[in-house]
Write a protein that holds these residues in place. Structure first.
Motif, PDB file in Angstrom:
ATOM      1  N   GLU A  21       0.827  -1.206   0.000  1.00 44.49           N
ATOM      2  CA  GLU A  21       0.000   0.000   0.000  1.00 44.49           C
ATOM      3  C   GLU A  21       0.869   1.266   0.000  1.00 44.49           C
ATOM      4  O   GLU A  21       0.558   2.251  -0.671  1.00 44.49           O
ATOM      5  CB  GLU A  21      -0.942  -0.012   1.210  1.00 44.49           C
ATOM      6  CG  GLU A  21      -1.814   1.213   1.243  1.00 44.49           C
ATOM      7  CD  GLU A  21      -3.161   0.988   1.906  1.00 44.49           C
ATOM      8  OE1 GLU A  21      -3.459  -0.152   2.318  1.00 44.49           O
ATOM      9  OE2 GLU A  21      -3.907   1.968   2.006  1.00 44.49           O
ATOM     10  N   ASP A  33      -6.712  -3.339  -3.793  1.00 41.34           N
ATOM     11  CA  ASP A  33      -5.881  -4.161  -2.924  1.00 41.34           C
ATOM     12  C   ASP A  33      -6.479  -5.565  -2.873  1.00 41.34           C
ATOM     13  O   ASP A  33      -7.689  -5.729  -2.960  1.00 41.34           O
ATOM     14  CB  ASP A  33      -5.871  -3.524  -1.524  1.00 41.34           C
ATOM     15  CG  ASP A  33      -4.659  -3.959  -0.729  1.00 41.34           C
ATOM     16  OD1 ASP A  33      -3.863  -4.760  -1.244  1.00 41.34           O
ATOM     17  OD2 ASP A  33      -4.512  -3.477   0.416  1.00 41.34           O
ATOM     18  N   ARG A  72       5.249  -4.885   8.872  1.00 39.32           N
ATOM     19  CA  ARG A  72       4.165  -4.695   9.839  1.00 39.32           C
ATOM     20  C   ARG A  72       4.495  -5.411  11.161  1.00 39.32           C
ATOM     21  O   ARG A  72       4.285  -4.866  12.241  1.00 39.32           O
ATOM     22  CB  ARG A  72       2.849  -5.232   9.270  1.00 39.32           C
ATOM     23  CG  ARG A  72       1.637  -4.802  10.072  1.00 39.32           C
ATOM     24  CD  ARG A  72       0.400  -5.550   9.642  1.00 39.32           C
ATOM     25  NE  ARG A  72       0.199  -5.512   8.201  1.00 39.32           N
ATOM     26  CZ  ARG A  72      -0.254  -4.461   7.545  1.00 39.32           C
ATOM     27  NH1 ARG A  72      -0.536  -3.366   8.194  1.00 39.32           N
ATOM     28  NH2 ARG A  72      -0.414  -4.505   6.245  1.00 39.32           N
TER      29      ARG A  72
HETATM   30 MG   LIG Z   1      -2.063  -3.954   2.199  1.00 37.74          MG
END
Ligand SMILES: [Mg+2]
Ligand SMILES: Nc1ncnc2c1ncn2[C@@H]1O[C@H](COP(=O)(O)OP(=O)(O)OP(=O)(O)O)[C@@H](O)[C@H]1O
Length: 457
Positions: free
Chosen positions: A182, A246, A365
């Motif tokens: 993203e 996405d 993440r």
């Molecule tokens: Mg993503």
């Protein structure tokens, strides 16, 4: 132009040495300290690029412990400072230990000013280069400014993004979960002439199949129960800008056909409507699924696949980005320090080792989450492997590796015995020092077939 002299901090309790260095190193702005506390005080005040540190400091000059402690405090406060430790002639062990702890170099007494000067000059030079490098990274274009990474793998992707972004090409971003798909989709938008128009993201996996169509294409009043008024879809909302689809791999089959039509004709037809609406949007897609395999198994339309993958970016997993993981961890810690009102100095040696050796299946993440919880939990100034929850994990990784290595070795040895005995089970078992039933069960485990038996059939 007056060039400001750079600061060099000399930490030594011997006034004779201080005097000697004052004469020989006059091209630098010299500041002095005679013990650990005053060294830290000077460091804070002058922020010297280079420090020479005598390891034998008071109150215990015969022992290196005070000096080593000063070293770790200096590096914790200012990791980019180059520390040259100075030791007695017979104290190689402590000199090496200091280098292992992060000192830039070491030098044995008695001091030869010419040699020391060369070492100091080199340390300043390296510090300047690193400084310049840091500034270059920070001065990147605003669109990619938040994207951290210095590894060749990351630099290559960034260059490609910069080249493709200004075009109208439909881009497909591939990569494991948490690799920054993203973030890169937004960077493509920001670096394109569409940057002042909207960037609209839609996650195809998180919207139920029956709602996704109207979400994307919009609907007319009365198109279905509950459609009280005409509503714009995400595609129309992105007019003039960029649409980010996405998790495109999760797009249901029926909608794939409708999306393909939109990509070919650049018109949409809202649900329950009969008129076609022209739209001008640039499309960027992302997925962590293997689209090629999905095409082969018939789950994803081949024609749509080619339409969306005019340009494909494979984002490398974090474990493949040499050196980036520490850079990212430090940057996240910096952010969490201000967000959480903490004042943590960094990561200790074992934490850094754990960060580098862990495989990060959840990528950036996961790293972000671990650093955040460590920043909350840590009760010393330096974050430990335990704070990061990586101490046990590292052990588990190691246990796994040991098993994998052992199994690989076992398999190889069995093959070797078989090639030696031409698949004679009894002789192979004898060579390997196991019983025949054990050898049979090992053959089962590793899927090894009895070639001689096969040949005979
Ligand atoms: Mg993503
Ligand atoms: N190179 C980077 N530098 C700094 N932060 C990054 C970088 N890449 C990703 N991040 C951060 O990591 C997190 C995950 O990134 P992002 O959501 O873009 O990943 P993703 O590939 O879309 O993940 P998923 O497949 O789980 O949706 C975000 O908080 C993002 O800001």
């Amino acid at each position: 132009m007056v060039v400001k002299k750079e600061y060099l901090l000399i930490v030594d309790d011997d006034p004779g040495i201080q005097k000697q260095l004052k004469w020989s190193l006059d091209k630098y702005n010299l500041v002095f300290a005679e013990d650990r506390a005053s060294a830290i005080k000077q460091l804070r005040r002058f922020e010297p690029a280079v420090v020479t540190l005598d390891l034998g400091l008071p109150p215990d000059p015969a022992n290196a412990s005070e000096g080593l402690m000063a070293l770790s405090e200096i590096l914790a406060l200012s990791p980019s400072t180059k520390v040259i430790v100075v030791t007695g002639n017979d104290d190689k062990d402590n000199a090496l230990r200091a280098v292992a702890d992060g000192a830039y170099d070491y030098y044995h007494k008695p001091i030869d000013p010419d040699v020391l000067q060369i070492i100091i000059d080199r340390a300043f030079q390296l510090h300047r280069l690193e400084d310049e490098n840091r500034r270059l990274v920070e001065s990147k274009s605003p669109a990619t400014a938040g994207i951290i990474g210095n590894s060749p793998e990351m630099t290559r992707v960034l260059r490609l993004i910069e080249r493709v972004a200004p075009t109208e090409a439909t881009a497909l971003l591939l990569g494991e979960s948490g690799t920054g798909k993203e973030v890169f989709a937004r960077a493509i938008h920001q670096l394109s002439p569409r940057r002042n128009a909207p960037f609209i993201a839609i996650n195809c996996a998180s919207i139920p199949e029956n709602l996704l169509e109207s979400e994307l294409f919009g609907f007319e009043k009365g198109a279905f129960t509950g459609a009280h008024k005409k509503t714009q879809g995400k595609i129309e909302c992105a007019q003039g800008g960029t649409l980010f689809l996405d998790e495109i791999g999760d797009m249901p089959g029926a909608l794939q056909a409708k999306l393909l039509r939109f990509l070919q004709e650049r018109v949409i037809e809202p649900v329950g409507g009969r008129t076609e609406l022209p739209v001008d949007v640039r499309v960027v897609c992302a997925t962590n699924r293997d689209l090629k395999e999905m095409v082969e198994s018939g789950e994803f339309r081949e024609d749509l696949f080619y339409r969306i993958s005019e340009i494909t970016f494979q984002l490398p997993a974090l474990r493949e980005r040499e050196g980036d993981v520490v850079l990212l961890a430090r940057s996240f810690l910096h952010n969490y320090n201000s967000e959480l009102g903490r004042n943590l100095l960094g990561f200790n040696e074992t934490a850094l080792k754990a960060i580098c050796s862990y495989s990060w299946p959840g990528n950036i993440r996961e790293l972000q989450n671990k650093v955040k919880s460590a920043a909350i939990m840590a009760d010393s100034k330096l974050i430990s492997a335990e704070d990061l929850g990586l101490d046990l994990l590292a052990e588990k990784d190691m246990a796994f590796n040991l098993r994998a290595v052992r199994e690989e070795a076992e398999k190889k040895l069995i093959f070797k015995a078989f090639s030696y005995t031409d698949y004679n089970i009894s002789r192979s078992a004898e060579l390997l020092g196991v019983t025949r039933p054990t050898l049979y069960s090992l053959m089962d485990k590793y899927n090894i077939t009895d070639e001689r038996n096969k040949r005979a059939q």
